[in-house]
Scaffold this active site. Sequence first.
Site, PDB file in Angstrom:
ATOM      1  N   LYS A  41     -29.711 -31.242 -14.492  1.00  0.00           N
ATOM      2  CA  LYS A  41     -30.037 -31.060 -15.902  1.00  0.00           C
ATOM      3  C   LYS A  41     -29.625 -32.352 -16.730  1.00  0.00           C
ATOM      4  CE  LYS A  41     -26.468 -28.207 -15.925  1.00  0.00           C
ATOM      5  NZ  LYS A  41     -25.986 -28.429 -14.606  1.00  0.00           N
ATOM      6  N   ARG A 118     -21.528 -22.326 -21.597  1.00  0.00           N
ATOM      7  CA  ARG A 118     -21.285 -22.153 -20.094  1.00  0.00           C
ATOM      8  C   ARG A 118     -20.823 -20.893 -19.745  1.00  0.00           C
ATOM      9  NH1 ARG A 118     -20.985 -27.407 -18.174  1.00  0.00           N
ATOM     10  NH2 ARG A 118     -20.629 -27.609 -15.928  1.00  0.00           N
ATOM     11  N   ARG A 157     -24.786 -38.321  -5.428  1.00  0.00           N
ATOM     12  CA  ARG A 157     -24.836 -38.904  -6.932  1.00  0.00           C
ATOM     13  C   ARG A 157     -24.003 -40.082  -6.946  1.00  0.00           C
ATOM     14  NH1 ARG A 157     -23.927 -34.817 -11.737  1.00  0.00           N
ATOM     15  NH2 ARG A 157     -22.109 -34.170 -10.528  1.00  0.00           N
ATOM     16  N   ARG A 190     -18.468 -39.657  -8.988  1.00  0.00           N
ATOM     17  CA  ARG A 190     -17.834 -38.694  -9.954  1.00  0.00           C
ATOM     18  C   ARG A 190     -16.483 -38.024  -9.361  1.00  0.00           C
ATOM     19  NH1 ARG A 190     -21.591 -35.073 -13.978  1.00  0.00           N
ATOM     20  NH2 ARG A 190     -20.113 -33.430 -13.227  1.00  0.00           N
ATOM     21  N   ARG A 201     -16.543 -25.603  -8.681  1.00  0.00           N
ATOM     22  CA  ARG A 201     -17.662 -25.602  -9.596  1.00  0.00           C
ATOM     23  C   ARG A 201     -18.596 -24.585  -9.707  1.00  0.00           C
ATOM     24  NH1 ARG A 201     -19.434 -31.589  -9.346  1.00  0.00           N
ATOM     25  NH2 ARG A 201     -20.759 -31.213 -11.171  1.00  0.00           N
TER      26      ARG A 201
HETATM   27  P1  AP5 Z   1     -27.670 -34.393 -12.244  1.00  0.00           P
HETATM   28  O1  AP5 Z   1     -28.670 -34.795 -13.301  1.00  0.00           O
HETATM   29  O2  AP5 Z   1     -26.466 -35.466 -12.619  1.00  0.00           O
HETATM   30  O3  AP5 Z   1     -27.165 -33.037 -12.358  1.00  0.00           O
HETATM   31  P2  AP5 Z   1     -26.497 -32.198 -13.326  1.00  0.00           P
HETATM   32  O4  AP5 Z   1     -27.279 -30.640 -13.333  1.00  0.00           O
HETATM   33  O5  AP5 Z   1     -26.329 -32.691 -14.712  1.00  0.00           O
HETATM   34  O6  AP5 Z   1     -25.157 -32.014 -12.711  1.00  0.00           O
HETATM   35  P3  AP5 Z   1     -23.684 -31.909 -13.380  1.00  0.00           P
HETATM   36  O7  AP5 Z   1     -22.786 -32.093 -12.047  1.00  0.00           O
HETATM   37  O8  AP5 Z   1     -23.387 -32.974 -14.433  1.00  0.00           O
HETATM   38  O9  AP5 Z   1     -23.449 -30.598 -14.086  1.00  0.00           O
HETATM   39  P4  AP5 Z   1     -22.402 -29.844 -14.401  1.00  0.00           P
HETATM   40  O10 AP5 Z   1     -22.787 -28.792 -14.949  1.00  0.00           O
HETATM   41  O11 AP5 Z   1     -21.579 -29.507 -13.185  1.00  0.00           O
HETATM   42  O12 AP5 Z   1     -21.274 -31.054 -14.996  1.00  0.00           O
HETATM   43  P5  AP5 Z   1     -21.049 -31.264 -16.518  1.00  0.00           P
HETATM   44  O13 AP5 Z   1     -20.924 -32.739 -16.578  1.00  0.00           O
HETATM   45  O14 AP5 Z   1     -21.787 -30.493 -17.582  1.00  0.00           O
HETATM   46  O15 AP5 Z   1     -28.291 -34.654 -11.040  1.00  0.00           O
HETATM   47  C1  AP5 Z   1     -27.366 -34.543  -9.913  1.00  0.00           C
HETATM   48  C2  AP5 Z   1     -27.965 -35.620  -8.860  1.00  0.00           C
HETATM   49  O16 AP5 Z   1     -29.185 -35.361  -8.325  1.00  0.00           O
HETATM   50  C3  AP5 Z   1     -27.919 -37.169  -9.591  1.00  0.00           C
HETATM   51  O17 AP5 Z   1     -27.486 -38.066  -8.646  1.00  0.00           O
HETATM   52  C4  AP5 Z   1     -29.570 -37.304  -9.585  1.00  0.00           C
HETATM   53  O18 AP5 Z   1     -30.099 -38.768  -9.688  1.00  0.00           O
HETATM   54  C5  AP5 Z   1     -30.123 -36.519  -8.398  1.00  0.00           C
HETATM   55  N1  AP5 Z   1     -31.318 -36.070  -8.909  1.00  0.00           N
HETATM   56  C6  AP5 Z   1     -31.666 -35.440 -10.174  1.00  0.00           C
HETATM   57  N2  AP5 Z   1     -32.729 -35.022 -10.245  1.00  0.00           N
HETATM   58  C7  AP5 Z   1     -33.383 -35.038  -8.824  1.00  0.00           C
HETATM   59  C8  AP5 Z   1     -34.515 -34.879  -8.138  1.00  0.00           C
HETATM   60  N3  AP5 Z   1     -35.556 -34.132  -8.829  1.00  0.00           N
HETATM   61  N4  AP5 Z   1     -34.699 -35.032  -6.870  1.00  0.00           N
HETATM   62  C9  AP5 Z   1     -33.759 -35.576  -6.148  1.00  0.00           C
HETATM   63  N5  AP5 Z   1     -32.272 -35.923  -6.961  1.00  0.00           N
HETATM   64  C10 AP5 Z   1     -32.373 -35.658  -8.205  1.00  0.00           C
HETATM   65  O19 AP5 Z   1     -19.523 -30.444 -16.515  1.00  0.00           O
HETATM   66  C11 AP5 Z   1     -18.370 -31.288 -15.966  1.00  0.00           C
HETATM   67  C12 AP5 Z   1     -17.376 -30.375 -16.149  1.00  0.00           C
HETATM   68  O20 AP5 Z   1     -16.665 -30.468 -17.459  1.00  0.00           O
HETATM   69  C13 AP5 Z   1     -17.204 -28.909 -15.625  1.00  0.00           C
HETATM   70  O21 AP5 Z   1     -17.184 -28.784 -14.368  1.00  0.00           O
HETATM   71  C14 AP5 Z   1     -16.260 -28.392 -16.726  1.00  0.00           C
HETATM   72  O22 AP5 Z   1     -14.945 -28.484 -16.087  1.00  0.00           O
HETATM   73  C15 AP5 Z   1     -16.267 -29.105 -17.956  1.00  0.00           C
HETATM   74  N6  AP5 Z   1     -17.315 -28.685 -18.941  1.00  0.00           N
HETATM   75  C16 AP5 Z   1     -18.473 -29.083 -19.433  1.00  0.00           C
HETATM   76  N7  AP5 Z   1     -19.026 -28.409 -20.460  1.00  0.00           N
HETATM   77  C17 AP5 Z   1     -18.000 -27.453 -20.634  1.00  0.00           C
HETATM   78  C18 AP5 Z   1     -18.065 -26.226 -21.225  1.00  0.00           C
HETATM   79  N8  AP5 Z   1     -19.156 -25.779 -22.238  1.00  0.00           N
HETATM   80  N9  AP5 Z   1     -17.248 -25.197 -21.034  1.00  0.00           N
HETATM   81  C19 AP5 Z   1     -15.965 -25.429 -20.322  1.00  0.00           C
HETATM   82  N10 AP5 Z   1     -15.908 -26.580 -19.540  1.00  0.00           N
HETATM   83  C20 AP5 Z   1     -17.029 -27.329 -19.354  1.00  0.00           C
END
Ligand code: AP5
Length: 256
Positions: A41, A118, A157, A190, A201
């Site tokens: 994402k 979420r 990552r 991370r 997660r």
């Molecule tokens: P990446 O683009 O980083 O993936 P992502 O979907 O953004 O993954 P996240 O882990 O950031 O999502 P998340 O929802 O768990 O975390 P968030 O930060 O929102 O890609 C992943 C890897 O794959 C990278 O290395 C990239 O280079 C690679 N890649 C990408 N595309 C590719 C492709 N096509 N082919 C090969 N490789 C590829 O949230 C973190 C924490 O914050 C949560 O766990 C929670 O505790 C809290 N939080 C955040 N928002 C809320 C909310 N709204 N409510 C409650 N808690 C929340």
Amino acid sequence: MNGHPTRDGWFSAGQVPCDPVPPPREHPYRVVLLGPPGVGKGTQAMLLGQTLRACHLSTGDLFRAASCGSELSPSMRAAIAATQRGELVCEELVIDLVRERAGCLRCHGGFLLDGFPRNVTQAQALDELLAELNVTLDAVLYFELPQEEIVARLAGRRTCSRCPAVYHLAARPPATAGVCDGCGGELTQRADDRPDVIRVRMQAYDESTRPLIDFYRRDGRLVSVAATGTPEQIRDRAMRLLDRRVGASQAVAQSV
Ligand code: AP5
């Protein structure tokens, strides 16, 4: 940052203006990115943001930025602890954080909301907030990928400790191992990409976030995107689907 909007307004809750302030657009794209942890994402928000000149608004990035700060409120300390365990942050705090940033949701440049909503309560809160702001959500891009590919993306990552750049050891390696191509910062894993935290997660996603697929499908806002292939192939696929969807909703709006 390559002429696309800085996220100053998002990180400062509107205390600092973005540079440049996005110019008015005839139709700014306003989109939610939905999908499991690690599906890509954030990567897509960055690529789509460059194409659409819309801002990448990530709640996860807010917590990671806050964790580098020194003077944290007790609720922000609790929120950061929850992210490190892989649990969802308490929804009152998350909704308040997004409300404080309502200016970003009204922005003339549009938005790509990543990581919020979420759960269904957050989705309802977002709908209420957007209605108050008189802003329409164009689409919810739902990225789909088999579980084993997601795990491989998370395991490989690496993120820059100084700037928002995200790499992958196999798919998007930096030119020099361990060093950010853009700013020379150190690349690290991370804290929540450890296998035990990934499990938590994924469980939080299945229990709380997955129901949003039906929530948005029911009223026709969901646009499913296969998240296979290179990031650029996925971006192009998402753009085609998005253009079709936004074009169709504009046609409906003009006919009423
Ligand atoms: P990446 O683009 O980083 O993936 P992502 O979907 O953004 O993954 P996240 O882990 O950031 O999502 P998340 O929802 O768990 O975390 P968030 O930060 O929102 O890609 C992943 C890897 O794959 C990278 O290395 C990239 O280079 C690679 N890649 C990408 N595309 C590719 C492709 N096509 N082919 C090969 N490789 C590829 O949230 C973190 C924490 O914050 C949560 O766990 C929670 O505790 C809290 N939080 C955040 N928002 C809320 C909310 N709204 N409510 C409650 N808690 C929340």
